[in-house]
Design a protein around this motif. Sequence first.
Motif, PDB file in Angstrom:
ATOM      1  N   ARG A   3       0.705  -1.188  -0.087  1.00 46.89           N
ATOM      2  CA  ARG A   3       0.040  -0.184   0.081  1.00 46.89           C
ATOM      3  C   ARG A   3       0.843   1.143  -0.134  1.00 46.89           C
ATOM      4  N   PHE A 120       2.355   1.535   9.323  1.00 44.61           N
ATOM      5  CA  PHE A 120       2.952   2.097   8.149  1.00 44.61           C
ATOM      6  C   PHE A 120       4.582   2.411   8.279  1.00 44.61           C
ATOM      7  N   THR A 138       3.243  -0.807   3.859  1.00 44.60           N
ATOM      8  CA  THR A 138       2.134   0.265   3.792  1.00 44.60           C
ATOM      9  C   THR A 138       3.182   1.383   3.944  1.00 44.60           C
TER      10      THR A 138
END
Lengths: 189, 189
Positions: A3, A120, A138
């Motif tokens: 992502r 993330f 991510t």
Amino acid sequence: MRRFIVVSNTASTEPFSLKDLPGSAGRMDVVVRCLNTAFFLSNDLRRDVEVLAVLLGPPDPPVTLRVVGAELKYMNPDERNIASLINHALMKGASEAERRSTPGIYISRRGFEDALSEEFILLDEDGEPWHGAPEVQTFLLGDQKGLNAEQMEYARERARRTVSLGPKHYHTDHCILITNYLLDRETLL
Amino acid sequence: MRRFIVVSNTASTEPFSLKDLPGSAGRMDVVVRCLNTAFFLSNDLRRDVEVLAVLLGPPDPPVTLRVVGAELKYMNPDERNIASLINHALMKGASEAERRSTPGIYISRRGFEDALSEEFILLDEDGEPWHGAPEVQTFLLGDQKGLNAEQMEYARERARRTVSLGPKHYHTDHCILITNYLLDRETLL
């Protein structure tokens, strides 16, 4: 799944002219190129990639576009085509509940903090050097001007790690491609 | 100096509409994105890069654009801007002797074989894996369809080496960025 979260503090939150992505659309060209480098392979799309494009420009922020490789259709690599798909979503308009614009492209009122609700990696020039695929895939990136001071503080506090692609300073869309490439190599070795 | 030679068998050799780079301009969008990834750094241009874009599409091939990072001006990263600079050169027209269109952009009648007059590395999926910066830093790449059979045979016979960026199949412009990135890392380590 990979992502990429791209934050643009300038990109238009209303439909814009395809003739002037850098100007009247608030550097929407940067967001557009990020979608190119996130998804395109030669004669193929990366089905395992998702992009959150957090648009915070005028007149009506926040708007988040969620672009899902596994469902994506009608996207060609040229900027005008990708921009037209974003425009289509902005014409549909953002509401609290996420809605589908075209296959694989969703629009909502989510903002910066919503986008960071899961773990993330912050990609930033001041981070530690890239040493192998991180445990979380991510990645958060700023736009051509980077995150603002407040966003950066918020992100640094919550990021699992801050990683630099060094040694040079690359455009946001280029960082996405480099990350895809490094992960391709390291995942397949 | 790094050099990238991009061969497009379809890109227009006459002025084209900025509204339709993929269609009526014969995938000029690919050439345009190659210039983006060859030259742009964050707030900077790669002054040590030169690109030869060999345009072999209708109606009047060959045309070669030579783009010189050390002299380049007026180029922004968005496709429409880069395409307008190419259009400006095509409006000036190609003659046997190379002529300057805008600062850093030159146009001539040179063709495929002229572009390969110096030593080069062929970037191709069937090549040996990349193992460190090659001894020659001129790289030949095909467009979205690759070199045709005749060009490929000519190039293979003359290439110093054939190198693959593997493991996936990347767009031409993405290959240029990956090459720039790998050279950045290896040159500075």
